[in-house]
Write a protein that holds these residues in place. Structure first.
Motif, PDB file in Angstrom:
ATOM      1  N   TRP A 100      38.144 -13.953 -23.139  1.00 18.55           N
ATOM      2  CA  TRP A 100      39.298 -14.627 -23.731  1.00 18.55           C
ATOM      3  C   TRP A 100      38.992 -15.082 -25.161  1.00 18.55           C
ATOM      4  N   PRO A 101      39.971 -15.061 -26.046  1.00 15.37           N
ATOM      5  CA  PRO A 101      39.772 -15.633 -27.387  1.00 15.37           C
ATOM      6  C   PRO A 101      39.572 -17.147 -27.309  1.00 15.37           C
ATOM      7  N   ASP A 102      38.975 -17.703 -28.361  1.00 17.82           N
ATOM      8  CA  ASP A 102      38.740 -19.150 -28.413  1.00 17.82           C
ATOM      9  C   ASP A 102      40.039 -19.928 -28.224  1.00 17.82           C
ATOM     10  N   TYR A 103      41.096 -19.464 -28.875  1.00 17.44           N
ATOM     11  CA  TYR A 103      42.373 -20.166 -28.780  1.00 17.44           C
ATOM     12  C   TYR A 103      42.858 -20.229 -27.336  1.00 17.44           C
ATOM     13  N   ASP A 104      42.806 -19.126 -26.637  1.00 16.68           N
ATOM     14  CA  ASP A 104      43.330 -19.081 -25.275  1.00 16.68           C
ATOM     15  C   ASP A 104      42.557 -20.001 -24.340  1.00 16.68           C
ATOM     16  N   LEU A 105      41.253 -20.102 -24.535  1.00 17.91           N
ATOM     17  CA  LEU A 105      40.445 -20.974 -23.674  1.00 17.91           C
ATOM     18  C   LEU A 105      40.891 -22.427 -23.825  1.00 17.91           C
ATOM     19  N   GLU A 106      40.925 -22.918 -25.066  1.00 20.64           N
ATOM     20  CA  GLU A 106      41.276 -24.326 -25.253  1.00 20.64           C
ATOM     21  C   GLU A 106      42.752 -24.582 -24.996  1.00 20.64           C
ATOM     22  N   ASN A 107      43.581 -23.576 -25.195  1.00 24.78           N
ATOM     23  CA  ASN A 107      45.013 -23.741 -24.999  1.00 24.78           C
ATOM     24  C   ASN A 107      45.392 -23.913 -23.530  1.00 24.78           C
ATOM     25  N   GLU A 108      44.462 -23.689 -22.622  1.00 22.04           N
ATOM     26  CA  GLU A 108      44.743 -23.969 -21.212  1.00 22.04           C
ATOM     27  C   GLU A 108      44.918 -25.457 -20.947  1.00 22.04           C
ATOM     28  N   GLY A 109      44.429 -26.283 -21.871  1.00 24.44           N
ATOM     29  CA  GLY A 109      44.686 -27.710 -21.734  1.00 24.44           C
ATOM     30  C   GLY A 109      43.453 -28.519 -21.389  1.00 24.44           C
ATOM     31  N   ARG A 110      43.679 -29.759 -21.040  1.00 21.86           N
ATOM     32  CA  ARG A 110      42.614 -30.722 -20.823  1.00 21.86           C
ATOM     33  C   ARG A 110      41.897 -30.486 -19.494  1.00 21.86           C
ATOM     34  N   LEU A 111      40.590 -30.599 -19.546  1.00 25.65           N
ATOM     35  CA  LEU A 111      39.789 -30.570 -18.325  1.00 25.65           C
ATOM     36  C   LEU A 111      40.087 -31.821 -17.508  1.00 25.65           C
ATOM     37  N   THR A 112      40.090 -31.676 -16.199  1.00 26.86           N
ATOM     38  CA  THR A 112      40.522 -32.789 -15.346  1.00 26.86           C
ATOM     39  C   THR A 112      39.475 -33.285 -14.353  1.00 26.86           C
ATOM     40  N   HIS A 113      38.474 -32.442 -14.011  1.00 29.77           N
ATOM     41  CA  HIS A 113      37.509 -32.805 -12.974  1.00 29.77           C
ATOM     42  C   HIS A 113      36.106 -32.366 -13.382  1.00 29.77           C
ATOM     43  N   PRO A 114      35.083 -33.078 -12.919  1.00 26.80           N
ATOM     44  CA  PRO A 114      33.718 -32.597 -13.155  1.00 26.80           C
ATOM     45  C   PRO A 114      33.489 -31.298 -12.381  1.00 26.80           C
ATOM     46  N   MET A 115      32.802 -30.350 -13.035  1.00 24.70           N
ATOM     47  CA  MET A 115      32.617 -29.024 -12.458  1.00 24.70           C
ATOM     48  C   MET A 115      31.149 -28.607 -12.585  1.00 24.70           C
ATOM     49  N   ARG A 116      30.719 -27.778 -11.629  1.00 27.09           N
ATOM     50  CA  ARG A 116      29.389 -27.179 -11.684  1.00 27.09           C
ATOM     51  C   ARG A 116      29.538 -25.670 -11.537  1.00 27.09           C
ATOM     52  N   TYR A 117      28.777 -24.934 -12.335  1.00 36.94           N
ATOM     53  CA  TYR A 117      28.841 -23.478 -12.266  1.00 36.94           C
ATOM     54  C   TYR A 117      28.123 -22.985 -11.018  1.00 36.94           C
ATOM     55  N   ASP A 118      28.809 -22.080 -10.299  1.00 38.27           N
ATOM     56  CA  ASP A 118      28.257 -21.457  -9.097  1.00 38.27           C
ATOM     57  C   ASP A 118      28.015 -19.983  -9.397  1.00 38.27           C
ATOM     58  N   ALA A 119      26.741 -19.600  -9.501  1.00 31.75           N
ATOM     59  CA  ALA A 119      26.404 -18.230  -9.896  1.00 31.75           C
ATOM     60  C   ALA A 119      26.837 -17.211  -8.847  1.00 31.75           C
ATOM     61  N   ALA A 120      26.820 -17.585  -7.588  1.00 32.46           N
ATOM     62  CA  ALA A 120      27.159 -16.627  -6.529  1.00 32.46           C
ATOM     63  C   ALA A 120      28.604 -16.145  -6.652  1.00 32.46           C
ATOM     64  N   SER A 121      29.505 -17.051  -6.962  1.00 27.37           N
ATOM     65  CA  SER A 121      30.916 -16.680  -7.099  1.00 27.37           C
ATOM     66  C   SER A 121      31.314 -16.448  -8.553  1.00 27.37           C
ATOM     67  N   ASP A 122      30.401 -16.758  -9.475  1.00 24.22           N
ATOM     68  CA  ASP A 122      30.671 -16.653 -10.909  1.00 24.22           C
ATOM     69  C   ASP A 122      31.882 -17.497 -11.295  1.00 24.22           C
ATOM     70  N   ARG A 123      31.942 -18.700 -10.704  1.00 23.25           N
ATOM     71  CA  ARG A 123      33.049 -19.612 -10.981  1.00 23.25           C
ATOM     72  C   ARG A 123      32.530 -21.036 -11.109  1.00 23.25           C
ATOM     73  N   TYR A 124      33.291 -21.843 -11.826  1.00 17.99           N
ATOM     74  CA  TYR A 124      33.047 -23.278 -11.801  1.00 17.99           C
ATOM     75  C   TYR A 124      33.717 -23.853 -10.554  1.00 17.99           C
ATOM     76  N   ILE A 125      33.013 -24.758  -9.895  1.00 19.26           N
ATOM     77  CA  ILE A 125      33.567 -25.406  -8.707  1.00 19.26           C
ATOM     78  C   ILE A 125      33.521 -26.922  -8.889  1.00 19.26           C
ATOM     79  N   GLU A 126      34.483 -27.582  -8.282  1.00 20.25           N
ATOM     80  CA  GLU A 126      34.571 -29.036  -8.407  1.00 20.25           C
ATOM     81  C   GLU A 126      33.396 -29.707  -7.713  1.00 20.25           C
TER      82      GLU A 126
END
Length: 765
Positions: A100-126
Motif C-alpha cells: 500500500w502507498p504511505d497515504y493509504d496506510l495512514e488514511n485508514e484512520g486512528r489506531l484503536t487497540h494495542p496490537m502484537r505482530y503474529d508471524a504465523a498468520s502474518d497479521r497484527y492481533i489484539e
C-alpha cells in the motif's frame, strides 16, 4: 490516485482561496468538518492546544485563526472519524499492506487497540495493555543496556520527553536518537561553535524591528506557512526580503492572507521576496563568500574615502575571534571560482550584498537547505559569519533564525533527549534520582542505523514517527530491521515502519495532542517549545479516538515499571496522575530555563528560554563569537568534476508533513496525481535524451559497490538550475547512502545527493 502526474505552473498566490479550498477538501475527506469551529477557537491559542505540525512561534496576540493550511490538515488528520481497528488487521496480512502507498496506510484512520505482530498468520492481533507491557519489560530486561535504542519523534511533549530520556538512562544507556538528528542536528553543532548556543537567537517580536531578511534553503509556503503572516507585516513596512533557494517556491513570491477579507476579495497578493536567486544545490557557501567579498571591497573603498565603514569593526574587535583567517579566505577566493560554484553571476551576488549592507538590523532565516549537506555545518557557520561582519547578532531586529520542523523537536533536546552526554546535566539527575547515569555517549540516528545493520542493536523503542521510512539507505535498512529481536512502536496511525517487523513487534496506540488527556488528577496539560525557544502549554479538547488509547506519558511509565527496578525517587504513577509533577522535575533539573514552570504555563506567546547570545554573551571556547572559515565553496558530496552527475534535492510537497502524506496535490508547484516524479531543468532533460513527461531512473553516483536506484519517475520540466534536480522525500531516500551525512553532525545529506539520470528505457537495456 493516478499513476501519472499532471503539471501546470501555479500562478495563484500562496494562501488565499487555494488554501481555503484545500482545507474544505481535507476536512470532508477525513470526516472532520465539525472540528472547524474548534480549530478557530483553540488552535495555537492560550487555553487551547498547540499544533502538532510545524514549530513556528505562536504570537502573544493570536490571529482570529492561528493556523495555516498544513496545520489544519494535520489536525483533521489527527481528528479523523476513520479508525484502524483490530478487525482491519484481521482482514489484511502485513505482507499485503506493505504494497500500500504511505497515504493509504495512514488514511485508514486512528489506531484503536494495542496490537502484537503474529508471524504465523502474518497479521497484527489484539493484545491487552498488561500483556504488552509485561512482555516488553521481559524482553528489555534480557538485553545488555547498550543493545537497545530509544528513538523519539519530534512531536512528543516536554513531559513525555523528560520521562522517556530518564527511562533510557535508568535503563543504562544514552541511545536517544531523535528526529533532530535527521534535520537540524547540524544547527545544534554549528551554532555552539560560532555563538555558543545550539538554537536561534531571534524572537517573534524581533521581526518588528528588522529592516532586512535573508533566507537560505527554506520553503516558507510549505514548511512554515504561519511565518507568512509575519513576513507580510514586514513587507508592509517596505523591508526587503532576499531569498536564496534552488527552486522558485510560490510561498516566497506571493501571499494572500485568508484572514483579510479585502485581500481575499481582490486576490491582490503581497509580494514576499524582493530579490530571489536560484543557486545550485549545495552552493550556499559560495553565495555567502561572494556577498562577503563584496562587503570587503566596499569596506576598503569606504576606509580609503574616509566614509563610514561597511563592516562593524567595533563589534568585530570587541566580540569576535577568527576574523583574520576568515578575511584571508574570502579575499583569496576569486569571482570566477565563486560564480562557477554557485551558478550565479557576480552582479546578482553584489546586488544581494548591497541590500544587506544598506540594512541596519538583519535577520537570517534558514532551513534544511543549509543543514542537509556534507558541509552543512560549514554552511550554517558561513551564514553566521555574514551576520557577524555587520554586527547582526544580539541586538533588536537582528540574529539567526533556524526554522525547525516538528512542533517540539527543539524542546525534546532541551529536556534531555540527546545522545551526547555533554548536553545533559547527568550529575543533577544522579543526585535527584539516586542512580549512576551512563557516561558514554549513545547512538544518534545514523549510528543507530549502523548498529542495526551490524547486528549490534537488538531492540528499538520508537516514541512516534516513521523511522524506517524517514532514514537513508532504505532497502538495506528494511532488510536488516527484520533481524531485530524487538520493535515497539508508539503511534497514532499505521505507517510503513510498523509493517517492517522484528522478531517481536508491538504497535501501541496513543492520544494526539488535541485530545483530552484524562488522568487521576483530571485533564492534563502538556508543553512544547517552538522554533524561537518559547514554551507553550497545550490542553486537549476532543474525546479520544478510542477508550483503549493511553497517553504517551502513561505508556512510557508502564514500560519503565515493567523493565526497571522500583525506585522510590522516581514515582512513575504519581507523575502520570499529575503532569505538573513532571514539570516540577524538569524545573529542578533545568532551573535556569524552567524555574516556576507551572506558574508560567499561560503567558501569552509563551515564555522564552534564556539564550546568552541574545545578550551578546558568547559561551564558546574563546568567549567570543567565532568566525569559522569554511573548507570548500560547495557543501555537496558531488565533487563537481563529472557533468553526468546531478545533485538531487529531496523535498516535501504541499500535501505532506515529514513522512505523513495527505494527498497527491503539490498545489503550489502545480504538480498533481503522483509523487513518483523528478523536477528537472528542461536543458538537462534534453541533454539526457529524456522525452517531455517521460520516465527516468535515478542511480546514486557512489563508488562503494552498492547499487541504489529508483525508477518510474516522471520527468517534470521545472524552474530549477541546470545540474540540480528535485524529487520527493521519502520516496527517494533509497538513493541516499547511510555514510553520506554532514561532517560533525551526521545529519543525512539529503539536499545534494550525487545521482545519474537516464531514461527508463535506457536504464533497462
Amino acid at each position: 490516485m493516478s499513476d501519472r502526474a499532471s503539471h501546470k505552473a501555479y500562478h495563484q498566490p500562496t494562501g488565499g482561496w487555494g488554501s481555503v479550498k484545500s482545507l474544505l477538501k481535507h476536512s470532508v475527506r477525513q470526516g472532520a468538518m465539525s472540528k472547524g469551529i474548534g480549530l478557530m477557537r483553540d488552535h495555537n491559542k492560550t487555553g487551547g492546544y498547540m499544533c502538532t505540525s510545524c514549530a513556528w512561534a505562536k504570537p502573544g496576540e493570536p490571529h482570529f485563526a492561528e493556523f495555516c493550511e498544513n496545520g489544519a490538515k494535520a489536525t483533521f488528520w489527527d481528528l479523523t472519524s476513520k479508525r484502524t481497528t483490530p478487525e482491519f488487521f484481521a482482514r489484511h496480512r502485513v505482507s499485503d499492506l506493505l504494497q500500500w502507498p504511505d497515504y493509504d496506510l495512514e488514511n485508514e484512520g486512528r489506531l484503536t487497540h494495542p496490537m502484537r505482530y503474529d508471524a504465523a498468520s502474518d497479521r497484527y492481533i489484539e493484545i491487552s495493555w498488561a500483556e504488552a507491557f509485561t512482555d516488553i519489560g521481559t524482553h528489555l530486561r534480557s538485553y545488555a543496556a547498550e543493545d537497545v535504542v530509544f528513538y523519539a519523534s519530534g512531536r512528543a511533549s516536554l513531559e513525555t520527553s523528560y520521562m522517556y530520556q530518564l527511562l533510557a538512562r535508568l535503563y543504562g544507556n544514552n541511545n536517544l536518537p531523535d528526529s533532530s538528528n535527521m534535520c537540524h542536528e547540524t544547527t545544534s553543532v554549528a551554532l555552539p561553535q560560532s555563538i555558543g548556543t545550539p538554537v536561534g537567537t531571534v524572537l517573534l517580536e524581533h521581526f518588528q524591528d528588522t529592516d532586512c531578511i535573508l533566507s537560505f534553503g527554506q520553503n516558507v509556503g510549505t514548511n512554515s506557512p504561519r511565518l507568512l503572516h509575519t513576513l507580510q507585516e514586514v513587507r508592509e513596512r517596505d523591508v526587503p526580503i532576499v531569498v536564496f533557494n534552488p527552486l522558485r517556491e510560490r510561498g516566497w513570491e506571493a501571499f494572500v492572507n485568508p484572514q483579510r477579507p479585502g485581500q481575499m476579495l481582490t486576490n491582490k497578493a503581497t509580494q514576499i521576496a524582493t530579490q530571489y536567486y536560484q543557486p545550485r544545490a549545495g552552493s550556499d557557501i559560495a553565495v555567502m563568500t561572494g556577498m562577503a567579498k563584496a562587503l570587503f571591497a566596499w569596506d576598503d573603498a569606504a576606509k580609503a574615502a574616509g566614509e563610514p565603514r561597511v563592516l562593524d569593526d567595533k563589534f568585530i574587535d570587541a566580540h569576535t575571534a577568527g576574523f583574520a583567517t576568515f578575511e584571508t579566505m574570502v579575499r583569496a577566493t576569486t569571482w570566477p571560482e565563486i560564480e562557477a560554484a554557485c551558478g550565479l553571476p557576480r552582479e546578482a551576488l553584489e546586488a544581494a550584498a548591497r541590500t544587506y549592507a544598506e540594512a541596519k538590523s538583519v535577520i537570517a532565516i534558514y532551513g534544511m537547505g543549509l543543514t542537509q549537506h556534507k558541509l552543512g555545518v560549514d554552511s550554517v557557520q558561513m551564514l553566521v559569519n555574514l551576520l557577524l561582519m555587520r554586527g547582526n547578532m544580539g541586538r533588536p531586529g537582528a540574529g539567526i533564525c533556524p526554522v525547525r520542523g516538528h512542533s517540539n523537536v527543539q524542546g525534546q533536546r532541551t529536556v534531555g533527549i540527546a545522545e551526547k552526554t555533554a548536553l545533559v546535566p547527568l550529575d543533577a539527575m544522579a543526585e535527584r534520582y539516586g542512580f549512576t547515569p551512563p557516561r558514554e555517549d549513545g547512538m544518534n540516528t545514523v549510528e543507530a542505523c549502523e548498529g542495526i545493520v551490524a547486528g549490534r542493536v537488538r531492540a528499538f523503542i520508537g516514541l512516534g514517527g516513521n523511522f524506517v521510512r524517514a532514514i537513508p539507505e532504505r532497502e538495506l535498512m528494511e532488510r536488516k530491521w527484520r533481524d531485530l529481536d524487538l520493535s515497539v512502536q508508539i503511534a497514532t496511525k499505521l505507517n510503513r515502519s510498523h509493517l517492517i517487523t522484528a522478531r517481536t513487534t508491538y504497535l501501541l496506540p496513543t492520544l494526539v495532542r488535541s485530545e483530552i488527556d484524562e488522568q487521576a488528577s483530571g485533564p492534563q496539560i502538556v508543553t512544547m517549545e517552538d522554533s524561537t525557544t518559547c514554551i507553550h502549554a497545550s490542553r486537549g479538547k476532543y474525546r479520544p479516538a478510542s477508550p483503549q488509547l493511553l497517553s504517551e506519558p502513561k505508556i512510557v511509565a508502564e514500560i519503565a515499571k515493567a523493565t526497571l527496578p522500583e525506585n522510590p525517587l522516581v514515582p512513575w504513577d504519581l507523575w502520570v496522575a499529575n503532569y505538573g509533577l513532571v514539570r516540577n522535575e524538569i524545573a529542578a533539573i533545568f532551573p535556569d530555563a524552567f524555574h516556576d514552570f507551572n506558574d508560567r504555563l499561560d503567558l501569552p506567546g509563551g515564555f522564552p528560554r534564556p539564550v546568552p547570545a541574545r545578550e551578546r554573551i558568547w559561551e564558546t571556547d574563546t568567549g567570543k563569537a567565532n568566525f569559522k572559515t569554511p573548507s570548500a565553496l560547495h557543501a555537496s558530496f558531488d565533487t563537481d568534476d563529472d557533468p553526468g552527475v546531478l545533485r538531487l534535492i529531496t523535498l516535501r510537497s504541499n500535501d505532506q508533513f515529514n513522512t505523513t502524506i495527505y494527498g497527491n496535490a503539490d498545489r503550489l508547484r502545480g504538480i498533481h496525481g503522483s509523487r513518483m516524479i523528478v523536477m528537472m531543468n528542461p536543458n538537462d532533460r534534453m541533454r539526457f535524451q529524456i522525452a517531455k513527461d517521460g520516465l527516468a531512473r535515478l542511480t546514486t553516483a557512489a563508488e562503494d559497490g552498492v547499487s541504489r536506484s529508483v525508477g518510474g519517475l516522471q520527468v517534470i520540466d521545472y524552474d530549477i538550475p541546470e545540474g540540480t534536480i528535485a524529487a520527493y522525500y521519502p520516496e527517494c531516500n533509497a538513493l541516499i547512502p547511510l555514510w553520506q551525512y554532514a561532517q560533525e553532525s551526521k545529519t543525512p545529506a539529503a539536499k545534494s545527493v550525487p545521482v545519474r539520470v537516464s531514461s527508463e528505457a535506457q536504464a533497462h537495456v
